[in-house]
Enzyme design. Structure first.
Site, short mmCIF file in Angstrom:
data_model
loop_
_atom_site.label_atom_id
_atom_site.label_comp_id
_atom_site.label_asym_id
_atom_site.label_seq_id
_atom_site.Cartn_x
_atom_site.Cartn_y
_atom_site.Cartn_z
CE LYS A 90 -4.00 2.07 0.51
NZ LYS A 90 -3.75 2.73 -0.79
CD GLN A 111 3.25 4.64 2.19
OE1 GLN A 111 3.79 5.48 1.51
NE2 GLN A 111 2.15 4.87 2.87
CE LYS A 114 4.22 7.55 5.59
NZ LYS A 114 3.98 8.59 4.60
CE LYS A 126 4.58 7.44 -2.48
NZ LYS A 126 3.80 8.02 -1.37
N GLY A 165 -2.96 8.26 -4.12
CA GLY A 165 -2.37 9.49 -4.64
C GLY A 165 -1.06 9.85 -3.95
CG ASP A 166 3.19 10.97 -3.13
OD1 ASP A 166 3.16 10.80 -1.90
OD2 ASP A 166 4.16 11.54 -3.69
CB THR A 209 -2.33 13.48 4.52
OG1 THR A 209 -2.68 12.33 3.77
CG2 THR A 209 -0.86 13.43 4.87
CG ASN A 240 -4.47 15.92 -0.33
OD1 ASN A 240 -3.95 15.21 0.52
ND2 ASN A 240 -5.79 16.03 -0.44
CB SER A 377 -5.59 4.80 1.98
OG SER A 377 -5.49 5.90 1.11
P1 NDP Z 1 0.43 17.71 -4.15
O1 NDP Z 1 0.90 17.41 -5.51
O2 NDP Z 1 -1.02 17.84 -3.90
O3 NDP Z 1 1.13 19.04 -3.62
C1 NDP Z 1 2.50 19.16 -3.55
C2 NDP Z 1 2.86 20.57 -3.14
O4 NDP Z 1 4.26 20.63 -2.91
C3 NDP Z 1 2.54 21.59 -4.21
O5 NDP Z 1 2.27 22.82 -3.62
C4 NDP Z 1 3.86 21.63 -4.98
O6 NDP Z 1 4.07 22.86 -5.68
C5 NDP Z 1 4.87 21.48 -3.88
N1 NDP Z 1 6.10 20.82 -4.41
C6 NDP Z 1 6.18 19.64 -5.08
N2 NDP Z 1 7.44 19.38 -5.45
C7 NDP Z 1 8.16 20.41 -5.00
C8 NDP Z 1 9.54 20.73 -5.08
N3 NDP Z 1 10.42 19.92 -5.69
N4 NDP Z 1 9.93 21.88 -4.47
C9 NDP Z 1 9.04 22.68 -3.83
N5 NDP Z 1 7.73 22.41 -3.74
C10 NDP Z 1 7.30 21.32 -4.33
O7 NDP Z 1 1.07 16.58 -3.22
P2 NDP Z 1 0.63 16.13 -1.75
O8 NDP Z 1 0.12 17.29 -0.98
O9 NDP Z 1 -0.22 14.94 -1.89
O10 NDP Z 1 2.02 15.63 -1.16
C11 NDP Z 1 2.93 16.49 -0.48
C12 NDP Z 1 3.88 15.67 0.37
O11 NDP Z 1 3.14 14.90 1.32
C13 NDP Z 1 4.73 14.65 -0.39
O12 NDP Z 1 5.98 14.52 0.25
C14 NDP Z 1 3.94 13.36 -0.23
O13 NDP Z 1 4.76 12.22 -0.40
C15 NDP Z 1 3.48 13.52 1.20
N6 NDP Z 1 2.33 12.71 1.59
C16 NDP Z 1 1.15 12.79 0.89
C17 NDP Z 1 0.07 12.06 1.30
C18 NDP Z 1 -1.28 12.21 0.67
O14 NDP Z 1 -2.25 11.64 1.20
N7 NDP Z 1 -1.42 12.95 -0.41
C19 NDP Z 1 0.16 11.10 2.42
C20 NDP Z 1 1.43 11.15 3.13
C21 NDP Z 1 2.46 11.92 2.69
P3 NDP Z 1 3.85 22.89 -7.27
O15 NDP Z 1 2.39 22.90 -7.47
O16 NDP Z 1 4.52 24.15 -7.66
O17 NDP Z 1 4.52 21.67 -7.83
#
Ligand code: NDP
Length: 445
Positions: A90, A111, A114, A126, A165-166, A209, A240, A377
């Site tokens: 997962k 993961q 976690k 992943k 998602g991620d 999250t 997200n 999830s």
């Molecule tokens: P999203 O794609 O929804 O959002 C990512 C955000 O981070 C955007 O604002 C993006 O900006 C910014 N970002 C991405 N890459 C970079 C970078 N290289 N430098 C600076 N900013 C960056 O992703 P999520 O919110 O889903 O995920 C964010 C983090 O949380 C990740 O590390 C993910 O692995 C982790 N996570 C997510 C979960 C989930 O349920 N979604 C669960 C647990 C962890 P821009 O739009 O400009 O790219």
């Protein structure tokens, strides 16, 4: 690091030298486990760590698709099925140009622990692709997702591997992926989580999250007699995790003063207006700099690293790995930051983490603090299996209980290791104990 862990790390460095994020994650985990490993010398005889750091399977594949101009594009897709010791694999799918095997392995490795901490029966995996959904039309994203799933479907299933998602994979992408899975297999099963509410999704998954991060933070701060109330909060990212972390932080009495995207950050001293951020990012898919057009008193600053110089009591890095380095950690502490919660996976570099711990900052590591997403999830999987739909309140109550339990397990394991308050060690040891027990029970597999 104890000698067994050091030997495994040296071997990993030799064989996986180019996978720097994976090596970073493995170093942190194995260093944390050292004390525990000292007390359990039999694990070395069982080759436990050798097996723990090696994915059960790493799949790489070609993803060809046609863009709106009729040109053929080819991306590189991955699914790393790291550990099925405690349940089906997962973990999410990341769509970002930076994606490579090392990044997917680091995420899959984190993961495992976690997912063990959630107390739910899910293994670790992943996946992702170096495709960038930014700037693509809906039709291009759909054609890409269909091509990606045309290979991925043969490796996943409700009882084998359940992606989610991620970064870059939101509701739109999950919908296209699910549609293609169903079309190829003819199965209407819970093979992806984060689905839309009308086709098997769970209430509360979108928020999980970010909300879970704040529930974890509230538990951690409570022990130190602190809370979100009247605190300035800085949240990096505007995706997200960031949006719903900001929402819950504000509901719990905090004032979110800054948010960012990969181009820059906004500062709004009156408190960030989330309805504007949501409209820009979730609906219009625009850049955060447009926020100031709606809120003229706010400022936009180009470049995202500077966000950590904005004074705050609580920092929630919710964007991506290694976004918060030692300089940033120093700036945060100098400006009075007393609590950091990792909404993203491994957003703090190792020296930043060490600095926070040295300075007595309350530090919630990602694998514990952001586990709410995967926990809900797993609740979506349960609802799909039962053909039931729980209310938002029911899901949210379970999420709160799970985050409290994750905090308590981490706190207890930290105490047992003689490192009270070190939730990095606590989360790693608590997760590893469960996974290693399952691995031992199942023999050498
Ligand atoms: P999203 O794609 O929804 O959002 C990512 C955000 O981070 C955007 O604002 C993006 O900006 C910014 N970002 C991405 N890459 C970079 C970078 N290289 N430098 C600076 N900013 C960056 O992703 P999520 O919110 O889903 O995920 C964010 C983090 O949380 C990740 O590390 C993910 O692995 C982790 N996570 C997510 C979960 C989930 O349920 N979604 C669960 C647990 C962890 P821009 O739009 O400009 O790219």
């Amino acid at each position: 690091m104890n000698s067994y862990a050091a030997r495994i790390m040296a071997d990993l460095k030799k064989r996986n030298g180019h996978e720097k994020e994976f090596l970073q994650a493995a170093t942190e985990v194995l260093a944390s486990l050292s004390l525990y490993l000292e007390k359990r010398p039999e694990l070395e005889k069982l080759g436990l760590l050798e097996r723990f750091v090696e994915p059960e399977r790493a799949i790489g594949f070609r993803v060809p698709w046609v863009d709106d101009q009729g040109n053929v594009q080819v991306n590189r897709g991955y699914r790393v099925q790291f550990s099925s010791a405690i349940g089906p694999y997962k973990g999410g799918l990341r769509l970002h140009p930076s994606v490579n095997l090392g990044i997917i392995k680091f995420l899959g490795f984190e993961q495992i622990l976690k997912n063990a901490l959630t107390t739910l029966p899910i293994g670790g995996g992943k996946g992702g692709c170096d495709f960038d959904p930014k700037g693509k039309s809906d039709n291009e994203v759909m054609r890409f997702c269909q091509s990606f799933m045309t290979e991925l479907y043969r490796h996943i299933g409700a009882d084998t591997d359940v992606p989610a998602g991620d970064i870059g994979t939101g509701a739109r992408e999950i919908g296209f992926l699910y549609g293609q899975y169903k079309r190829i297999t003819g199965l209407y099963e819970g093979v992806l989580t984060g689905k839309g509410l009308v086709y098997g999704g769970s209430l509360g998954r979108t928020e999980a999250t970010g909300f879970g991060l704040c529930y974890f933070m509230a538990e951690m701060m409570n022990v130190a007699g602190k809370s979100f109330a009247d605190r300035r909060v800085v949240v990096s990212g505007s995706g997200n995790v960031a949006i719903y972390a900001a929402k819950k932080a504000a509901e719990l009495g905090g004032k979110v003063v800054a948010m960012s995207d990969s181009n820059g950050y906004i500062v709004d001293e009156d408190g960030v207006d989330l309805s504007v951020v949501k409209q820009l990012k979730e609906v219009e898919r625009k850049r955060i700099k447009e926020y100031v057009l709606h809120r003229p008193a706010a400022r936009y600053i180009e470049g995202c690293a500077g966000i950590w110089t904005v004074p705050c009591g609580i920092a929630l890095p919710c964007a991506t790995q290694n976004e918060l380095d030692l300089d940033a950690a120093r700036a945060l502490v100098a400006n009075g930051c007393f609590a950091v919660g990792e909404g993203a996976n491994m957003p703090s570099t190792q020296d930043a983490t060490d600095y926070f711990l040295e300075k007595g900052v309350l530090f919630g590591p990602g694998k514990a603090a952001n586990a709410g997403g995967v926990a809900v999830s797993a609740l979506e999987m349960s609802q799909n299996s039962q053909r039931l739909h729980w209310t938002f309140e029911e899901v949210d109550t379970r999420l709160k209980d799970i985050m409290k339990s994750i905090f308590e397990q981490s706190a207890m394991a930290a105490e047992e290791c003689g490192k009270p308050g070190n939730y990095v060690v606590g989360a790693n040891v608590a997760g590893f104990k469960k996974v290693s027990q399952a691995m031992i029970a199942q023999g050498v597999v």
